[in-house]
Motif scaffolding. Structure first.
Motif, short mmCIF file in Angstrom:
data_model
loop_
_atom_site.label_atom_id
_atom_site.label_comp_id
_atom_site.label_asym_id
_atom_site.label_seq_id
_atom_site.Cartn_x
_atom_site.Cartn_y
_atom_site.Cartn_z
N ARG A 98 0.83 -1.21 0.00
CA ARG A 98 0.00 0.00 0.00
C ARG A 98 0.87 1.26 0.00
NH1 ARG A 98 -5.25 -1.07 0.79
NH2 ARG A 98 -5.83 -3.13 1.64
N ARG A 99 1.92 1.20 -0.80
CA ARG A 99 2.78 2.39 -0.96
C ARG A 99 3.01 2.65 -2.43
NH1 ARG A 99 8.02 1.55 1.36
NH2 ARG A 99 7.66 -0.71 1.55
N GLY A 100 1.90 2.44 -3.24
CA GLY A 100 1.96 2.70 -4.66
C GLY A 100 1.66 4.15 -4.99
N LYS A 101 1.37 4.37 -6.28
CA LYS A 101 1.15 5.73 -6.76
C LYS A 101 -0.15 6.30 -6.18
CE LYS A 101 0.83 8.33 -11.08
NZ LYS A 101 0.88 8.21 -12.56
N PHE A 104 0.16 7.12 -2.60
CA PHE A 104 0.95 8.33 -2.36
C PHE A 104 0.08 9.59 -2.43
CE2 PHE A 104 3.52 11.82 -4.11
CZ PHE A 104 4.44 11.97 -3.08
N TYR A 105 -0.82 9.63 -3.44
CA TYR A 105 -1.57 10.84 -3.65
C TYR A 105 -2.78 10.95 -2.70
CZ TYR A 105 1.22 12.02 -7.70
OH TYR A 105 2.26 12.36 -8.52
N VAL A 106 -3.35 9.85 -2.22
CA VAL A 106 -4.54 9.94 -1.36
C VAL A 106 -4.17 9.92 0.13
CG1 VAL A 106 -5.95 8.83 -3.10
CG2 VAL A 106 -4.90 7.43 -1.32
N SER A 107 -2.95 9.53 0.46
CA SER A 107 -2.56 9.41 1.88
C SER A 107 -2.32 10.79 2.46
CB SER A 107 -1.29 8.56 1.99
OG SER A 107 -0.89 8.50 3.34
N ARG A 108 -2.87 10.94 3.69
CA ARG A 108 -2.66 12.20 4.38
C ARG A 108 -1.43 12.15 5.30
NH1 ARG A 108 -8.78 13.92 6.34
NH2 ARG A 108 -9.71 14.07 4.23
N ASP A 109 -1.19 10.97 5.86
CA ASP A 109 -0.02 10.82 6.76
C ASP A 109 0.92 9.80 6.12
OD1 ASP A 109 1.79 10.79 8.78
OD2 ASP A 109 0.54 9.61 10.18
#
Length: 520
Positions: A98-101, A104-109
């Motif tokens: 869960r560290r894809g593209k 990256f763009y939807v994660s807040r933290d």
């Protein structure tokens, strides 16, 4: 006909545009501010971590802008399909965690975790440092285009190979035609060669047979000559051995003759020197001899007086003993006579100071006379009956004999002189004292210590005669001058090998002086 979901997905991926050469994006690289600029991990360290995971990147380049490290890095893979598979595996590894593209763009933290994905067309056309770098280093390409391009390249390669094959086939047919012609020509040449070789071999066989016959004849003659030469060689060797034996004997005789001649010449020269000395010192010696004769007569007279005195003393002692046995008698005359005998005995036994002084003077004069004789006989050789020997002097003859036995003829004399000189220096060294004390009855004397390291080494290396020469010199040195360690001249009787008395020296001097006196 409708396509399945998998086929639709495969068609969609084939039409999707990737950045080529295959590239991936690493985001959220930790940075910090130093000296007003952002700094972060280098591309080398990230590449090493990706290699450990098996993605085999070609290089990893961190992206920098005007403020420093941007927190982004671009991963480059190989341009072939293996590189594409590594890029896909790279992307999948981050999507699984869960560290894809999209993450990256939807994660807040985002924390300190790295995010990664494969570069597509949207990354290629994006604004900012990432898009600029992708457009600069690569271009977009779909999988269909990549496959079609490779298919065209393979078709062109097959066409080229087909054309090359046709050309090579034509050349091969032409070469087969030339080969058949050449083979026919070679077959004819081989037949001719075989005939020529057969004739040549026959000729060679005849020549070899003639050569063998000729060699056999030569061998027989050579064998006869060899036997004759061996007989001559044996005869010459015998003659050579006889000549060498004669030459050795002659050389020994010549050496003996040279030695005898040198000794005769040396004795003649020394005799001439002695004659000259005798003539020059004749008168002086005559006076000294007369004086010496008078002294000897005087000493003999004193000796007779002494012996007469000793007889009188013994006679008086005997008379006194007789008188003691007669003491019981009352004869007054006998007692008076006894008293006179004792007084006479005491007077005779009392030493005379005059005689003692005369004895000392006589001893001094005898020592002076012996010194004068030593000076007179100083030039005499060992062949004379009375001569002067230097006690403690080292005999060099055994050293020369040992050197000739041990070294070459040219080196023997030099080595003998060197060795003799070394031992003469050692004899004069007071620090070297190779003696040991032994007791014989009540007397104690010193003898040579044969276990001394230096003497033992000398005996082992140069033999018994050299050892005896050094031992004899040591004994003489210790007897005549043990403290000073230098040679002392002594009047010597050569025939009997002992110290000559003063009387023997004077007698021999008179014997030599009489013929000289008759000549004068």
């Amino acid at each position: 006909m409708k396509m399945s979901h998998r086929e639709d997905k495969e068609t969609s991926k084939n039409d999707q545009q990737f950045v080529w050469p295959w590239m991936g994006v690493i985001a959220n690289i930790k940075t910090e501010v130093k000296d007003g600029r952002y700094v972060g991990e280098s591309g080398t360290k990230i590449r090493q971590e990706l290699e450990k995971k098996g993605f085999n990147p070609v290089r990893v380049q961190a992206l920098w802008n005007s403020r420093g490290h941007s927190g982004l890095a671009v991963v480059e893979f190989n341009k072939d399909w293996v590189g594409f598979c590594n890029a896909i595996a790279f992307e999948k590894s981050y999507e699984i965690e869960r560290r894809g593209k999209r993450d990256f763009y939807v994660s807040r933290d985002r924390g300190d975790k790295l995010f990664g994905w494969l570069a597509y067309d949207d990354d290629y056309y994006s604004k900012g440092i990432l898009g600029d770098h992708l457009r600069k280093k690569g271009h977009l390409r779909t999988l269909s285009n990549k496959k079609a391009e490779e298919q065209r390249q393979r078709s062109m390669l097959v066409a080229d190979l087909q054309k090359t094959l046709e050309i090579e086939s034509s050349r091969l047919m032409e070469m087969e035609s030339k080969y058949e012609k050449t083979k026919h020509s070679l077959d004819n040449l081989v037949i001719q060669k075989d005939e020529m070789l057969r004739a040549h071999n026959e000729e060679i066989r005849k020549m070899q047979q003639n050569a063998r016959d000729h060699l056999a004849k030569i061998y027989l003659e050579h064998d006869k000559v060899t036997q004759h030469l061996q007989a001559q060689k044996h005869e010459l060797r015998q003659q050579e051995e006889e000549l060498e034996l004669r030459e050795f004997q002659n050389e020994g005789k010549r050496a003996k003759l040279r030695h005898d001649k040198e000794m005769v010449e040396r004795a003649f020269l020394e005799q001439q020197k002695a004659n000259n000395n005798f003539l020059r010192l004749a008168e002086d010696q005559k006076r000294e001899k007369e004086k010496l004769h008078r002294k000897i007569i005087e000493l003999e007279r004193e000796l007779d007086d002494k012996q007469s005195l000793e007889l009188d003393i013994e006679r008086l002692r005997g008379a006194r003993q007789v008188m003691k046995h007669m003491e019981d008698d009352d004869d007054a005359d006998l007692k008076e006579k006894m008293k006179q005998i004792e007084e006479s005995l005491e007077a005779k036994e009392e030493p005379s100071p005059v005689l003692t002084v005369q004895h000392w003077r006589t001893n001094d004069e005898l020592q002076d006379a012996r010194k004068e004789l030593i000076k007179t006989f100083q030039n005499n050789t060992s062949r004379a009956q009375i001569w002067v020997k230097r006690m403690g002097e080292l005999d060099s003859k055994p050293f020369l004999i040992a050197a000739k036995r041990k070294f070459a003829a040219k080196e023997a004399n030099v080595m003998a002189v060197t060795l003799c000189s070394e031992w003469e220096n050692l004899l004069r060294d007071p620090g070297w004292y190779p003696f040991k004390g032994i007791t014989e009855g009540e007397n104690r004397k010193e003898i040579i210590d044969e276990e001394d390291e230096k003497l033992k080494a000398l005996k082992d290396e140069y033999g018994e005669e050299v050892f005896k020469a050094v031992s004899k010199a040591l004994e003489e040195m210790n007897e005549y001058n043990g403290s000073g360690r230098y040679t002392v001249p002594e009047l010597w009787h050569s025939r009997e090998g002992r110290r000559a008395s003063l009387k023997e020296g004077v007698a021999y001097l008179l014997k030599l002086w009489k013929p000289q006196k008759k000549k004068n």
